[in-house]
Design a protein around this motif. Structure first.
Motif, PDB file in Angstrom:
ATOM      1  N   ILE A   1       0.829  -1.213   0.000  1.00  8.72           N
ATOM      2  CA  ILE A   1       0.000   0.000   0.000  1.00  8.72           C
ATOM      3  C   ILE A   1       0.863   1.262   0.000  1.00  8.72           C
ATOM      4  CG2 ILE A   1      -1.944  -1.137   1.112  1.00  8.72           C
ATOM      5  CD1 ILE A   1      -1.181   0.325   3.728  1.00  8.72           C
ATOM      6  N   GLY A   2       2.176   1.080  -0.153  1.00 13.36           N
ATOM      7  CA  GLY A   2       3.067   2.241  -0.250  1.00 13.36           C
ATOM      8  C   GLY A   2       3.622   2.717   1.066  1.00 13.36           C
ATOM      9  N   ALA A   3       3.427   1.950   2.150  1.00 18.41           N
ATOM     10  CA  ALA A   3       4.010   2.340   3.438  1.00 18.41           C
ATOM     11  C   ALA A   3       5.512   2.059   3.416  1.00 18.41           C
ATOM     12  CB  ALA A   3       3.346   1.584   4.572  1.00 18.41           C
ATOM     13  N   GLN A   4       6.261   2.872   4.135  1.00 20.90           N
ATOM     14  CA  GLN A   4       7.721   2.751   4.179  1.00 20.90           C
ATOM     15  C   GLN A   4       8.152   2.299   5.574  1.00 20.90           C
ATOM     16  OE1 GLN A   4       9.708   6.284   2.268  1.00 20.90           O
ATOM     17  NE2 GLN A   4       7.589   7.030   2.146  1.00 20.90           N
ATOM     18  N   GLU A   5       9.041   1.307   5.604  1.00 24.83           N
ATOM     19  CA  GLU A   5       9.472   0.757   6.884  1.00 24.83           C
ATOM     20  C   GLU A   5      10.619   1.557   7.480  1.00 24.83           C
ATOM     21  OE1 GLU A   5      10.565  -3.492   9.056  1.00 24.83           O
ATOM     22  OE2 GLU A   5      10.530  -3.372   6.867  1.00 24.83           O
ATOM     23  N   VAL A   6      10.525   1.819   8.759  1.00 25.43           N
ATOM     24  CA  VAL A   6      11.576   2.484   9.523  1.00 25.43           C
ATOM     25  C   VAL A   6      11.779   1.688  10.811  1.00 25.43           C
ATOM     26  CG1 VAL A   6      11.039   4.775   8.590  1.00 25.43           C
ATOM     27  CG2 VAL A   6       9.938   4.006  10.709  1.00 25.43           C
ATOM     28  N   LEU A   7      12.725   2.086  11.604  1.00 31.51           N
ATOM     29  CA  LEU A   7      12.915   1.483  12.924  1.00 31.51           C
ATOM     30  C   LEU A   7      13.275   2.582  13.903  1.00 31.51           C
ATOM     31  CD1 LEU A   7      12.985  -1.044  14.671  1.00 31.51           C
ATOM     32  CD2 LEU A   7      15.406  -1.290  14.114  1.00 31.51           C
ATOM     33  N   LEU A   8      12.378   2.822  14.849  1.00 32.60           N
ATOM     34  CA  LEU A   8      12.584   3.833  15.865  1.00 32.60           C
ATOM     35  C   LEU A   8      13.115   3.185  17.139  1.00 32.60           C
ATOM     36  CD1 LEU A   8      10.878   5.391  13.795  1.00 32.60           C
ATOM     37  CD2 LEU A   8       9.713   6.502  15.696  1.00 32.60           C
ATOM     38  N   PRO A   9      13.720   3.965  18.015  1.00 36.97           N
ATOM     39  CA  PRO A   9      14.236   3.389  19.267  1.00 36.97           C
ATOM     40  C   PRO A   9      13.107   2.925  20.173  1.00 36.97           C
ATOM     41  CG  PRO A   9      14.421   5.780  19.309  1.00 36.97           C
ATOM     42  CD  PRO A   9      14.022   5.415  17.914  1.00 36.97           C
ATOM     43  N   ALA A  10      13.394   1.916  20.984  1.00 37.32           N
ATOM     44  CA  ALA A  10      12.450   1.476  22.016  1.00 37.32           C
ATOM     45  C   ALA A  10      12.654   2.271  23.301  1.00 37.32           C
ATOM     46  CB  ALA A  10      12.615  -0.011  22.286  1.00 37.32           C
ATOM     47  N   LEU A  11      13.878   2.754  23.535  1.00 40.83           N
ATOM     48  CA  LEU A  11      14.211   3.580  24.695  1.00 40.83           C
ATOM     49  C   LEU A  11      13.949   5.035  24.332  1.00 40.83           C
ATOM     50  CD1 LEU A  11      15.441   3.796  27.555  1.00 40.83           C
ATOM     51  CD2 LEU A  11      17.692   3.992  26.440  1.00 40.83           C
ATOM     52  N   LEU A  12      12.964   5.644  24.994  1.00 40.08           N
ATOM     53  CA  LEU A  12      12.464   6.952  24.568  1.00 40.08           C
ATOM     54  C   LEU A  12      12.547   7.974  25.689  1.00 40.08           C
ATOM     55  CD1 LEU A  12       9.264   5.597  22.813  1.00 40.08           C
ATOM     56  CD2 LEU A  12      11.423   6.218  21.720  1.00 40.08           C
ATOM     57  N   PRO A  13      12.809   9.243  25.332  1.00 40.35           N
ATOM     58  CA  PRO A  13      12.846  10.291  26.359  1.00 40.35           C
ATOM     59  C   PRO A  13      11.453  10.612  26.880  1.00 40.35           C
ATOM     60  CG  PRO A  13      13.085  11.245  24.174  1.00 40.35           C
ATOM     61  CD  PRO A  13      13.111   9.758  23.985  1.00 40.35           C
ATOM     62  N   LYS A  14      11.411  11.109  28.084  1.00 43.72           N
ATOM     63  CA  LYS A  14      10.145  11.429  28.745  1.00 43.72           C
ATOM     64  C   LYS A  14       9.423  12.599  28.086  1.00 43.72           C
ATOM     65  CE  LYS A  14       8.691  13.458  33.207  1.00 43.72           C
ATOM     66  NZ  LYS A  14       9.187  13.866  34.544  1.00 43.72           N
ATOM     67  N   GLU A  15      10.185  13.588  27.616  1.00 42.93           N
ATOM     68  CA  GLU A  15       9.601  14.877  27.235  1.00 42.93           C
ATOM     69  C   GLU A  15       8.470  14.788  26.207  1.00 42.93           C
ATOM     70  OE1 GLU A  15      13.199  15.463  29.418  1.00 42.93           O
ATOM     71  OE2 GLU A  15      12.800  14.287  27.590  1.00 42.93           O
ATOM     72  N   PRO A  16       8.612  14.042  25.095  1.00 46.39           N
ATOM     73  CA  PRO A  16       7.497  13.995  24.141  1.00 46.39           C
ATOM     74  C   PRO A  16       6.216  13.437  24.743  1.00 46.39           C
ATOM     75  CG  PRO A  16       9.518  13.183  23.128  1.00 46.39           C
ATOM     76  CD  PRO A  16       9.792  13.325  24.589  1.00 46.39           C
ATOM     77  N   TYR A  17       6.343  12.491  25.659  1.00 52.12           N
ATOM     78  CA  TYR A  17       5.156  11.904  26.273  1.00 52.12           C
ATOM     79  C   TYR A  17       4.551  12.829  27.329  1.00 52.12           C
ATOM     80  CZ  TYR A  17       6.060   7.669  23.693  1.00 52.12           C
ATOM     81  OH  TYR A  17       6.223   6.767  22.662  1.00 52.12           O
ATOM     82  N   GLU A  18       5.348  13.743  27.871  1.00 55.06           N
ATOM     83  CA  GLU A  18       4.790  14.791  28.730  1.00 55.06           C
ATOM     84  C   GLU A  18       3.990  15.781  27.887  1.00 55.06           C
ATOM     85  OE1 GLU A  18       7.009  15.719  32.823  1.00 55.06           O
ATOM     86  OE2 GLU A  18       8.108  16.433  31.068  1.00 55.06           O
ATOM     87  N   VAL A  19       4.505  16.098  26.704  1.00 51.90           N
ATOM     88  CA  VAL A  19       3.806  17.039  25.827  1.00 51.90           C
ATOM     89  C   VAL A  19       2.429  16.490  25.446  1.00 51.90           C
ATOM     90  CG1 VAL A  19       3.831  18.122  23.546  1.00 51.90           C
ATOM     91  CG2 VAL A  19       5.923  18.083  24.921  1.00 51.90           C
ATOM     92  N   SER A  20       2.361  15.207  25.120  1.00 53.44           N
ATOM     93  CA  SER A  20       1.085  14.605  24.708  1.00 53.44           C
ATOM     94  C   SER A  20       0.178  14.294  25.892  1.00 53.44           C
ATOM     95  CB  SER A  20       1.340  13.314  23.932  1.00 53.44           C
ATOM     96  OG  SER A  20       1.871  12.306  24.786  1.00 53.44           O
ATOM     97  N   GLY A  21       0.745  14.274  27.109  1.00 53.20           N
ATOM     98  CA  GLY A  21      -0.028  13.944  28.299  1.00 53.20           C
ATOM     99  C   GLY A  21      -0.016  12.474  28.656  1.00 53.20           C
ATOM    100  N   ARG A  22       0.610  11.651  27.815  1.00 53.97           N
ATOM    101  CA  ARG A  22       0.534  10.208  28.057  1.00 53.97           C
ATOM    102  C   ARG A  22       1.556   9.711  29.084  1.00 53.97           C
ATOM    103  NH1 ARG A  22      -0.547   6.530  22.948  1.00 53.97           N
ATOM    104  NH2 ARG A  22       1.475   7.303  22.209  1.00 53.97           N
ATOM    105  N   TRP A  23       2.515  10.548  29.460  1.00 55.04           N
ATOM    106  CA  TRP A  23       3.425  10.171  30.541  1.00 55.04           C
ATOM    107  C   TRP A  23       2.621   9.890  31.814  1.00 55.04           C
ATOM    108  CZ3 TRP A  23       8.364   8.760  31.254  1.00 55.04           C
ATOM    109  CH2 TRP A  23       8.907   8.828  32.546  1.00 55.04           C
ATOM    110  N   SER A  24       1.581  10.681  32.047  1.00 56.87           N
ATOM    111  CA  SER A  24       0.733  10.460  33.222  1.00 56.87           C
ATOM    112  C   SER A  24      -0.463   9.572  32.896  1.00 56.87           C
ATOM    113  CB  SER A  24       0.245  11.798  33.793  1.00 56.87           C
ATOM    114  OG  SER A  24      -0.458  12.540  32.806  1.00 56.87           O
TER     115      SER A  24
END
Length: 565
Positions: free
Chosen positions: A70-93
């Motif tokens: 379907i035209g999707a492109q494969e990538v590989l992101l880290p499994a170990l992630l910084p806290k800050e982006p999840y604080e921005v989205s609210g999902r850290w809490s």
């Protein structure tokens, strides 16, 4: 066709077991361990042994092929992630205890990724600046982590698991709908190729956020999801997504509300028996705390509140039941005798079945006292209506009104139209056609790769063991040498010929085992075809067994090779 490597069981790291593991409850847990596919490392964490890794890789291959298509492109992101982006989205809490949290040596906070909406949004923000860069669909197949309180059912519910997560990025809602439709069709092809019986049902988005949401469920007795479907139309939904439209009720003509003594009747059962009325005539008022605030939830007395459903409606707020301590400083709340009339300091939520004009027997907010003829809209008001009752078989279909059926299933996929939740959080804009910034809209799409392995085991296994569909099986043919010199030589010859034709072959050449043990292991392991070189090997005759159907026939080796290739 390229020659395949023959995997000899004499060299294979796979110890089969005759007894079920003591802690195993589900069929897939029992058989994947007994057949030598997986071994427990710790609670909710599993080691994939060679046979299991082959099946896992085959599932990943099918997923990868259809995503690429379907035209999707494969990538590989880290499994170990910084806290800050999840604080921005609210999902850290919001994720609460489900998140694996850790600190590095400098004290910075990190998490092990449960899902990657935040990080994919930041990747696209870095890489895409113009509408010309979109639409784009990205995916990865990666290990995810969730700190389940009670990991169970083997690889069905673990703390570490393999998942395919993909994300679409579009400049318009119409584009999102197209990306969603592409994924939906790709998921149907994936599960059909895998051989999974599945249903597509309406769902709720939960902590993922967004609007439109559908689940792909594999019906199975071991399933932890309950879904409904309608025998009269095509409606199907997770029970948490089922809605109920209350019919209009004429509230005129009801007698005035009347308090009545009801000693020792703090439960619906005791009250109904005391008054000689059906439980459905009573109003149950459950007290919960929503982010610490006491809230009342009203449902008919013969129904139960679905706390999961309530939690989804009120997310990201935390919902918990009240305790005895919560009544200490609240004289207005009389335990076992709460009624919605006169609850001035408490928000009142109710199921749509508590419709305006309906009359109830309910608590009078006095010990040992209830009230009858308490009418919704006259004697009390509902602050907010929510579908919160536990769905039961026979409840009316929201589409046609026929009685719904209930079934158990394993969630194997989930697709979401996220909209602009994460784009808003991270300011994901691109330059539009008119030269002005345009806010990007997103979709999120997940498949449980390791869970699909367990779901396949649940759906296809029989009393003899695993029984893999050809697309995912660890081999095409399991060749068994049921004897010594002559049978072994014939089995070797068959394995080499099958391998040369491009088939994947598992050869049981183990010495010192009886034919019965080898055949039992072959059926337990579950490869689609079992070729046995046994008592008629001197005549170059073998037995060919089709594992899914159990059919057996004696053929010459040449005939068997022709059948298989």
């Amino acid at each position: 066709m390229a020659t395949q490597h023959v995997q000899r069981m004499s060299r294979l790291m796979a110890k089969t077991l005759r007894e079920d593991p003591a802690d195993a409850e589900t069929l897939s847990h029992k058989l994947l361990v007994r057949a030598g596919y997986v071994r427990r490392s710790s609670a909710g964490v599993w080691t994939w042994l060679p046979l299991g890794k082959r099946v896992l890789d085959n599932v990943s291959r099918v997923v990868r092929e259809e995503m690429d298509a379907i035209g999707a492109q494969e990538v590989l992101l880290p499994a170990l992630l910084p806290k800050e982006p999840y604080e921005v989205s609210g999902r850290w809490s919001e994720y609460g205890d489900l998140l694996f949290r850790l600190k590095d040596r400098k004290g910075a906070d990190y998490l092990l990724g449960p899902t990657h909406e935040e990080i994919f949004t930041l990747v696209v923000k870095d890489q895409c600046t113009s509408y010309k860069d979109l639409p784009v669909m990205l995916y990865q197949i990666q290990t995810k982590y969730r700190d389940e309180a009670r990991p169970r059912s083997g690889v069905l519910r673990g703390r570490e698991f393999q998942m395919k997560d993909s994300y679409s990025f579009d400049v318009s809602d119409e584009g999102l709908a197209e990306s969603y439709a592409l994924h939906r069709a790709a998921y149907r092809r994936i599960f059909e190729r895998l051989g999974l019986d599945h249903r597509i049902v309406s769902a709720v988005s939960g902590a993922m956020g967004g609007s439109a949401s559908e689940e792909f469920l594999a019906p199975a007795a071991a399933g932890e999801d309950t879904f409904v479907d309608c025998p009269s139309c095509d409606y199907a939904a997770n029970t948490e997504a089922v809605t109920f439209a209350a019919p209009a009720v004429d509230g005129a003509g009801h007698a005035p509300a009347q308090e009545i003594p009801t000693p020792d009747t703090p439960t619906i059962e005791a009250l109904a028996a005391h008054l000689g009325v059906p439980a459905s005539a009573t109003l149950k008022n459950l007290l919960v705390k929503v982010d610490g605030e006491i809230v009342a939830v009203g449902v008919p007395g013969d129904r139960e509140v679905d706390l999961g459903k309530l939690g989804e409606h009120l997310a990201p707020a935390v919902v918990e039941l009240v305790t005895a301590e919560d009544f200490v400083d609240r004289p207005d709340l009389v335990r076992g005798y709460v009624g919605p009339q006169g609850l001035d300091k408490v928000r009142y939520l109710a199921d749509p079945r508590v419709a305006p004009g309906t009359s109830w027997v309910t608590g009078a907010n006095k010990a040992d006292t209830h009230a009858r003829n308490v009418v919704c809209g006259r004697d009390f008001e509902v602050d907010r209506y929510l579908d919160v009752v536990v769905v039961e078989a026979g409840d009316p279909c929201p589409s046609c009104g026929a009685g719904l059926r209930l079934d158990r299933a394993i969630e194997i996929g989930h697709i979401f139209q996220l909209g602009r939740k994460y784009a808003d959080a991270f300011g994901l804009d691109v330059l539009g056609r008119e030269g002005k910034p345009v806010r990007v809209t997103m979709g999120s799409y997940g498949i449980g790769v390791s869970r699909a392995v367990a779901a396949l085991a649940e759906q296809t296994a029989d009393e003899r063991g695993l029984c893999w569909p050809a697309e995912v099986a660890p081999a095409d043919v399991h060749v068994v040498a049921a004897g010594k010199a002559v049978p072994l030589a014939l089995a070797e010859s068959a394995a080499e010929a099958l391998s040369a034709s491009g088939l994947r072959v598992l050869l049981d050449d183990r010495a010192g085992l009886s034919p019965g043990v080898k055949l039992t292991d072959a059926e337990l392991i579950g490869v689609p075809w079992i070729l046995v070189a046994g008592r008629r090997s001197g005549d170059s005759v073998v037995e060919l067994q089709h594992r899914p159907t159990g059919t057996r026939e004696e053929l010459t080796l040449d005939e068997a090779l022709a059948r298989l290739t």
